[in-house]
Design a protein around this motif. Sequence first.
Motif, PDB file in Angstrom:
ATOM      1  N   ASP A   1      38.482  42.202  34.178  1.00 36.26           N
ATOM      2  CA  ASP A   1      38.196  42.978  32.968  1.00 36.26           C
ATOM      3  C   ASP A   1      36.684  42.983  32.757  1.00 36.26           C
ATOM      4  OD1 ASP A   1      37.959  44.172  30.508  1.00 36.26           O
ATOM      5  OD2 ASP A   1      39.447  42.918  29.512  1.00 36.26           O
ATOM      6  N   LEU A   2      36.046  44.078  33.186  1.00 37.46           N
ATOM      7  CA  LEU A   2      34.595  44.176  33.140  1.00 37.46           C
ATOM      8  C   LEU A   2      34.057  44.419  31.742  1.00 37.46           C
ATOM      9  CD1 LEU A   2      34.035  46.359  36.312  1.00 37.46           C
ATOM     10  CD2 LEU A   2      33.999  43.885  36.125  1.00 37.46           C
ATOM     11  N   MET A   3      34.933  44.737  30.791  1.00 39.16           N
ATOM     12  CA  MET A   3      34.487  45.051  29.437  1.00 39.16           C
ATOM     13  C   MET A   3      34.550  43.842  28.509  1.00 39.16           C
ATOM     14  SD  MET A   3      33.694  48.088  30.027  1.00 39.16           S
ATOM     15  CE  MET A   3      33.173  48.506  28.415  1.00 39.16           C
ATOM     16  N   ARG A   4      35.685  43.129  28.527  1.00 36.36           N
ATOM     17  CA  ARG A   4      35.861  42.031  27.578  1.00 36.36           C
ATOM     18  C   ARG A   4      36.326  40.733  28.228  1.00 36.36           C
ATOM     19  NH1 ARG A   4      38.652  46.194  24.077  1.00 36.36           N
ATOM     20  NH2 ARG A   4      36.979  46.958  22.778  1.00 36.36           N
ATOM     21  N   GLY A   5      36.318  40.704  29.536  1.00 35.78           N
ATOM     22  CA  GLY A   5      36.787  39.514  30.235  1.00 35.78           C
ATOM     23  C   GLY A   5      35.845  38.340  30.081  1.00 35.78           C
ATOM     24  N   GLU A   6      36.298  37.195  30.533  1.00 25.90           N
ATOM     25  CA  GLU A   6      35.507  35.970  30.416  1.00 25.90           C
ATOM     26  C   GLU A   6      34.303  35.962  31.361  1.00 25.90           C
ATOM     27  OE1 GLU A   6      37.893  32.487  30.849  1.00 25.90           O
ATOM     28  OE2 GLU A   6      39.393  33.192  29.414  1.00 25.90           O
TER      29      GLU A   6
ATOM     30  N   LEU B   1      42.083  48.494  34.543  1.00 24.63           N
ATOM     31  CA  LEU B   1      42.374  47.477  35.549  1.00 24.63           C
ATOM     32  C   LEU B   1      43.096  48.059  36.754  1.00 24.63           C
ATOM     33  CD1 LEU B   1      43.360  44.454  33.275  1.00 24.63           C
ATOM     34  CD2 LEU B   1      41.191  44.936  34.382  1.00 24.63           C
ATOM     35  N   ALA B   2      43.919  49.075  36.543  1.00 29.14           N
ATOM     36  CA  ALA B   2      44.625  49.691  37.673  1.00 29.14           C
ATOM     37  C   ALA B   2      43.617  50.331  38.632  1.00 29.14           C
ATOM     38  CB  ALA B   2      45.623  50.723  37.165  1.00 29.14           C
ATOM     39  N   ALA B   3      42.634  51.032  38.089  1.00 28.54           N
ATOM     40  CA  ALA B   3      41.610  51.649  38.936  1.00 28.54           C
ATOM     41  C   ALA B   3      40.753  50.583  39.617  1.00 28.54           C
ATOM     42  CB  ALA B   3      40.726  52.578  38.104  1.00 28.54           C
ATOM     43  N   PHE B   4      40.495  49.489  38.927  1.00 26.05           N
ATOM     44  CA  PHE B   4      39.722  48.397  39.529  1.00 26.05           C
ATOM     45  C   PHE B   4      40.480  47.835  40.724  1.00 26.05           C
ATOM     46  CE2 PHE B   4      38.743  43.929  40.092  1.00 26.05           C
ATOM     47  CZ  PHE B   4      37.363  43.938  40.146  1.00 26.05           C
ATOM     48  N   ARG B   5      41.749  47.537  40.517  1.00 24.51           N
ATOM     49  CA  ARG B   5      42.545  46.954  41.611  1.00 24.51           C
ATOM     50  C   ARG B   5      42.704  47.943  42.771  1.00 24.51           C
ATOM     51  NH1 ARG B   5      43.122  42.026  40.099  1.00 24.51           N
ATOM     52  NH2 ARG B   5      44.074  41.451  38.142  1.00 24.51           N
TER      53      ARG B   5
ATOM     54  N   PRO C   1      39.462  46.288  46.779  1.00 21.60           N
ATOM     55  CA  PRO C   1      39.443  46.293  48.257  1.00 21.60           C
ATOM     56  C   PRO C   1      38.019  46.290  48.838  1.00 21.60           C
ATOM     57  CG  PRO C   1      40.979  47.947  47.441  1.00 21.60           C
ATOM     58  CD  PRO C   1      40.259  47.399  46.252  1.00 21.60           C
ATOM     59  N   ILE C   2      37.104  46.992  48.180  1.00 23.97           N
ATOM     60  CA  ILE C   2      35.715  47.008  48.654  1.00 23.97           C
ATOM     61  C   ILE C   2      35.098  45.621  48.517  1.00 23.97           C
ATOM     62  CG2 ILE C   2      33.410  47.955  48.213  1.00 23.97           C
ATOM     63  CD1 ILE C   2      34.862  50.518  47.249  1.00 23.97           C
ATOM     64  N   LEU C   3      35.329  44.961  47.368  1.00 25.34           N
ATOM     65  CA  LEU C   3      34.794  43.616  47.170  1.00 25.34           C
ATOM     66  C   LEU C   3      35.369  42.637  48.189  1.00 25.34           C
ATOM     67  CD1 LEU C   3      34.835  43.379  43.270  1.00 25.34           C
ATOM     68  CD2 LEU C   3      32.860  43.708  44.753  1.00 25.34           C
ATOM     69  N   LYS C   4      36.672  42.741  48.457  1.00 25.20           N
ATOM     70  CA  LYS C   4      37.292  41.845  49.437  1.00 25.20           C
ATOM     71  C   LYS C   4      36.697  42.061  50.827  1.00 25.20           C
ATOM     72  CE  LYS C   4      41.708  40.952  47.227  1.00 25.20           C
ATOM     73  NZ  LYS C   4      43.148  41.129  47.271  1.00 25.20           N
TER      74      LYS C   4
END
Length: 135
Positions: free
Chosen positions: A116-121, A80-84, A89-92
């Motif tokens: 959470d791209l692995m187990r998120g909702e 999640l740290a790498a995602f944030r 920023p790219i998605l925003k």
Amino acid sequence: MKKYPTTFNCRSAICFLALLMVIKGTAAGQDNNAPGAADDGESKAALATFDELKTAGARRSSYLQQQYRAVKTRTPRANLAAFRRDIEPILKKTCLDCHGPEIQEGNIRIDMLDPDLMRGEDVSWWLEVMAVLSN
């Protein structure tokens, strides 16, 4: 150039090979129907049934001898740290104009998806986003 029929399949190939075996036996002077013909192994092979040929071929197959090893893998963990830091920023910058708080094209808001791209909702939504980006 001679064209071959397009309906040539495995059964045709086996029938062709069986016919060749019979012709080979006859050409070598072994008439299987002649009175007093020797009942040896070669004449039996020429009269082998389709099932017998399949069984003999399976016994000689190299696929039966192969050993397969299980590959040990680990389930990836969401970073999640790498995602944030890298992805958000790219998605925003590129996606929120059409998929943000004011406009929701395609009924999706990127800023509200579980990161959470692995187990998120929202894994199924992220797969949809990936499919659209891949196109």
